[in-house]
Design an enzyme around this catalytic site. Structure first.
Site, short mmCIF file in Angstrom:
data_model
loop_
_atom_site.label_atom_id
_atom_site.label_comp_id
_atom_site.label_asym_id
_atom_site.label_seq_id
_atom_site.Cartn_x
_atom_site.Cartn_y
_atom_site.Cartn_z
N GLN A 32 75.30 52.76 23.12
CA GLN A 32 74.46 51.58 23.34
C GLN A 32 73.29 51.54 22.35
OE1 GLN A 32 72.11 51.50 26.91
NE2 GLN A 32 71.87 49.28 26.88
N TYR B 98 70.82 65.35 34.43
CA TYR B 98 70.38 64.65 33.23
C TYR B 98 68.87 64.85 33.03
CZ TYR B 98 69.37 60.44 30.38
OH TYR B 98 68.95 59.55 29.43
N LYS C 272 66.83 66.78 30.09
CA LYS C 272 65.84 66.11 29.24
C LYS C 272 64.50 66.85 29.31
CE LYS C 272 68.22 62.66 27.52
NZ LYS C 272 68.59 62.64 26.11
P1 NAD Z 1 75.83 56.05 25.25
O1 NAD Z 1 76.53 56.78 26.33
O2 NAD Z 1 75.96 54.57 25.17
O3 NAD Z 1 76.25 56.63 23.83
C1 NAD Z 1 76.40 58.01 23.58
C2 NAD Z 1 77.36 58.17 22.43
O4 NAD Z 1 77.52 59.57 22.19
C3 NAD Z 1 78.75 57.60 22.71
O5 NAD Z 1 79.16 56.75 21.65
C4 NAD Z 1 79.65 58.82 22.81
O6 NAD Z 1 80.97 58.61 22.31
C5 NAD Z 1 78.90 59.81 21.93
N1 NAD Z 1 79.24 61.20 22.26
C6 NAD Z 1 79.47 61.72 23.48
N2 NAD Z 1 79.78 63.02 23.38
C7 NAD Z 1 79.73 63.33 22.06
C8 NAD Z 1 79.95 64.52 21.33
N3 NAD Z 1 80.32 65.65 21.93
N4 NAD Z 1 79.78 64.49 19.99
C9 NAD Z 1 79.43 63.34 19.37
N5 NAD Z 1 79.23 62.17 20.01
C10 NAD Z 1 79.38 62.17 21.35
O7 NAD Z 1 74.27 56.48 25.34
P2 NAD Z 1 73.00 55.67 24.86
O8 NAD Z 1 72.59 54.77 25.96
O9 NAD Z 1 73.23 55.12 23.52
O10 NAD Z 1 71.94 56.86 24.82
C11 NAD Z 1 71.70 57.60 23.66
C12 NAD Z 1 70.59 58.60 23.96
O11 NAD Z 1 69.43 57.91 24.45
C13 NAD Z 1 70.96 59.65 25.02
O12 NAD Z 1 70.34 60.87 24.70
C14 NAD Z 1 70.30 59.09 26.27
O13 NAD Z 1 69.97 60.11 27.15
C15 NAD Z 1 69.05 58.44 25.70
N6 NAD Z 1 68.52 57.42 26.60
C16 NAD Z 1 69.19 56.24 26.80
C17 NAD Z 1 68.65 55.28 27.66
C18 NAD Z 1 69.34 53.97 27.91
O14 NAD Z 1 68.87 53.18 28.74
N7 NAD Z 1 70.44 53.67 27.21
C19 NAD Z 1 67.42 55.53 28.30
C20 NAD Z 1 66.80 56.75 28.10
C21 NAD Z 1 67.34 57.68 27.22
N1 SER Z 2 68.85 54.45 31.24
C1 SER Z 2 69.02 55.84 31.47
C2 SER Z 2 69.85 56.10 32.67
O1 SER Z 2 69.81 55.28 33.55
C3 SER Z 2 67.67 56.51 31.64
O2 SER Z 2 67.64 57.59 30.81
O3 SER Z 2 70.49 57.11 32.74
#
Ligand code: NAD
Ligand code: SER
Length: 317
Positions: free
Chosen positions: A15, A143, A147
């Protein structure tokens, strides 16, 4: 920007990764932004792609050397809801991936690291309103535990080894360019697809569950602003609190209804309700504002208008 060298995004197909790659490619030119994930990323045809499992440290090292990478954005992780379904693997992926990148920075193979944290570092004993930067942190999910531990390690690698690692505690992120991947805040993305397709949505959180949220554009801009700030301005090497807006399912539904008058929301809370209950309702991000000038753009009406405008084309295609 070319003096800062090439960039590798790990987990670029997710995402955040899709939008971050697009934004970085406008600054550094796309050939200098290498994208990696477990499988190819059709949405990023112009960026060099490397298939990478972040758990394979040798493969990561080879890619860093092959492309002369100087900065890594590490996004691969299991999020809150999927992490609870697979706790042992969530811990392994979220921690080992981070160690692999931090160790390569410690050994001077790369100069700079970005690794996102989350509001999930907070827990039920944390003050829920305007949650301070420094406060009680007893996370309730694997999770969140990963973190919180990751933040501690980032701080340790900075203090002990001078690793320039930077981080933000993202709130729930809402964007239209890519699908979310297993979070508790993801209802606030799904709701738009369902509103446009079926004019109704069954929410897995209860109506008055307030959570901190942010438009993806704001989150990407914050990430770039943090990464481009002078090192001496970065006083926090765990992770910065970051605030955009806060709302409940009932409030976002009411805002959507202003555009789609037939829209109806119903509520059927599941296991994600307990996770949401343990998280802040709003965030105090004074440190990010003071240290690197953070300011959000999107409020709730603007966010809803932007999401509906952009998703209408995709959903009705
Ligand atoms: P997501 O799940 O959409 O994307 C994660 C990506 O990592 C996927 O494309 C997946 O294929 C890839 N992946 C998984 N395992 C892997 C591996 N072993 N090697 C390489 N790639 C791998 O997650 P996101 O929402 O894009 O989040 C990215 C980061 O931001 C994460 O650390 C998440 O904790 C953090 N985060 C996201 C949000 C949110 O609302 N989206 C909020 C807080 C923190
Ligand atoms: N958007 C994320 C979740 O809900 C927060 O890190 O997991």
């Amino acid at each position: 920007m070319s003096t800062l060298g090439k960039i590798l995004i790990v987990g670029a197909g997710g995402q955040i990764g899709i939008e971050l790659a697009e934004a970085l490619s406008k600054i550094y030119t796309s050939g200098n932004v290498i994208v990696s994930d477990l499988k190819p990323i059709p949405a990023l045809p112009n960026n060099p792609f490397e298939k990478l499992d972040i758990l394979d440290k040798n493969a990561l090292f080879d890619i860093i050397k092959k492309h002369d990478i100087k900065q890594v954005y590490l996004l691969a992780a299991l999020l809150s809801a999927t992490g609870e379904q697979n706790p042992a693997f969530a811990w392994k992926l979220n921690m080992e991936g981070l160690f692999h990148v931090l160790d390569l920075a410690k050994e001077k193979h790369i100069d700079k690291v970005y690794w996102p944290s989350s509001i999930a570092v907070f827990g039920p004993t944390t003050p829920r309103i305007n949650t301070p930067q420094q406060t009680v942190m007893e996370p309730s999910t694997v999770y969140g535990i990963s973190k919180q531990a990751g933040e501690g390690w980032c701080n340790w690698y900075f203090n002990k080894h001078g690793v320039d690692v930077r981080s933000i505690r993202y709130p729930g992120l809402i964007g239209w360019k890519s699908a979310p991947g297993g979070g508790t805040t993801d209802y606030a993305v799904h709701i738009f697809y369902e509103a446009l397709k079926h004019q109704k949505y069954e929410c897995f959180l209860s109506e008055n569950t307030a959570l901190p949220m942010m438009h993806m554009e704001d989150a990407i801009r914050a990430t770039l602003e943090l990464m481009h700030a002078p090192s001496e301005n970065i006083r926090i090497r765990t992770a910065y609190n970051l605030s955009g807006l806060s709302f409940t399912p009932a409030q976002i539904a009411a805002e959507i209804k202003k555009h789609i008058t037939q829209f109806e929301i119903t509520y059927k809370p599941d296991f994600r309700q307990n996770i949401a209950n343990s998280w802040p309702a709003s965030i105090d991000d004074a440190a990010a504002r003071a240290d690197w000038g953070w300011k959000e753009h999107y409020n709730l009406p603007l966010l809803v208008e932007n999401m509906l405008k952009n998703l209408t084309h995709l959903v009705h295609r």
